[in-house]
Scaffold this active site. Structure first.
Site, PDB file in Angstrom:
ATOM      1  N   GLU A  36      12.484 -15.879 -17.375  1.00  0.00           N
ATOM      2  CA  GLU A  36      12.494 -15.161 -16.125  1.00  0.00           C
ATOM      3  C   GLU A  36      11.577 -15.919 -14.765  1.00  0.00           C
ATOM      4  O   GLU A  36      12.177 -15.926 -13.824  1.00  0.00           O
ATOM      5  CB  GLU A  36      11.845 -13.730 -16.093  1.00  0.00           C
ATOM      6  N   ARG A  37      10.376 -16.386 -15.416  1.00  0.00           N
ATOM      7  CA  ARG A  37       9.872 -17.145 -14.160  1.00  0.00           C
ATOM      8  C   ARG A  37      10.780 -18.544 -13.913  1.00  0.00           C
ATOM      9  O   ARG A  37      10.804 -18.808 -12.809  1.00  0.00           O
ATOM     10  CB  ARG A  37       8.542 -17.850 -14.818  1.00  0.00           C
ATOM     11  N   ASN A  84       8.500 -14.869 -25.186  1.00  0.00           N
ATOM     12  CA  ASN A  84       7.835 -14.769 -23.899  1.00  0.00           C
ATOM     13  C   ASN A  84       5.940 -15.187 -24.296  1.00  0.00           C
ATOM     14  O   ASN A  84       5.403 -15.874 -23.768  1.00  0.00           O
ATOM     15  CB  ASN A  84       8.011 -13.449 -23.169  1.00  0.00           C
TER      16      ASN A  84
END
Length: 299
Positions: free
Chosen positions: A96-97, A130
């Protein structure tokens, strides 16, 4: 350089395959699934939705800008991972980053690994990938483990195997969720460390927890100093040992005391110690009275 271009061209070719309704791949058993699943494919950002199981909820803006600058200059080195939801629709599993940073610099497509998984598998993959790839804050990690317990019904032993962490490590993270929400926020915002939180959690009273938290922040206490503070509080709750008075080996009856007084014709004081020893005091009022008592004693 030629190798990189060939790889990029391959990704674009597979992207066109995915956009063909005649080749809509829904499972690993479908035709051409082996060409897609596990391969790097160029996907349109608009076709990717954020994973609701994403453990990370806080994103440092400055860090995102730095990553965006890097992507702008060097491109996206590590592809994101997505799962296919439906025709030309994907859900983010990890990265997501990278997705946010790429959006900041105006990219419209991203290289991505394609996976086909159900929600449970997606949650586990999102958690594992993650945690392994990014520095989630301790509370985010704890919440992720808790979701695996609540939603996937994994035991701590099973989680240990899936995420490659010791069971004791998982337990330590989960215990952080017993902290007062104010303290949890303090850990997430970096005011105190996980070590501070592990020390405070030994106190059940939430009001006392927050009092100690405020002392840590205001006095900049170390983890060791916090542990000492908690120990002092716990020691103060322990009942103080009471010294029991030892009873004497025998008792003097009131009748005996009266008999002494009657015999000597005066009030006799008898004191008894705890070890059984004692003292008898016979008062006299004159020499004549003293001689009288002596005669009584001598018989």
């Amino acid at each position: 350089m030629a190798k990189a271009l060939k790889k990029q061209a391959l990704g674009r070719g597979l992207s066109a395959l995915l956009k063909d309704p005649e080749n809509d791949i829904k499972s690993v058993h479908d035709k051409n699934a082996d060409k897609v699943v596990g391969n790097i494919i160029e996907l349109e950002i608009d076709a990717i939705e954020i994973n609701p199981f994403q453990p990370r909820s806080n994103f440092n803006e400055e860090s995102l800008k730095e990553l965006a600058t890097s992507i702008k200059e060097l491109g996206l080195i590590q592809p994101i991972t997505v799962r296919k939801l439906s025709f030309n629709k994907y859900q983010l599993i990890s990265g997501e980053r990278r997705l946010r940073a790429a959006t900041l610099v105006g990219l419209t497509t991203l290289p991505a690994y394609i996976r086909i998984a159900n929600d449970n598998e997606s949650l586990v993959m999102a958690l594992v990938e993650n945690i392994q790839r990014h520095d989630l804050d301790p509370i985010e990690i704890a919440l992720s483990y808790q979701r695996l317990i609540d939603e996937i019904e994994l035991t701590q032993e099973q989680m240990s195997e899936r995420v490659g962490k010791k069971r004791s490590t998982i337990t330590n993270y989960l215990r952080l969720l017993k902290l007062d929400p104010i303290i949890q926020t303090g850990i997430r915002d970096g005011f105190i460390s996980m070590g501070h939180g592990r020390a405070i959690i030994n106190i059940e009273n939430l009001d006392v927890q927050t009092d100690i938290y405020q002392k840590i922040v205001s006095q900049n206490l170390s983890v060791r100093e916090t542990e000492a503070l908690v120990k002092n509080y716990q020691d103060s709750l322990k009942p103080k040992p009471t010294t029991k008075s030892k009873s004497s080996s025998f008792e003097i009856a009131a009748k005996d005391q009266k008999d002494f007084a009657a015999y000597f014709g005066t009030k006799v004081e008898i004191k008894l110690a705890t070890n059984g020893k004692g003292k008898i005091s016979i008062p006299f009022h004159s020499e004549e009275d003293f001689n009288r008592i002596i005669k009584l004693i001598k018989g």
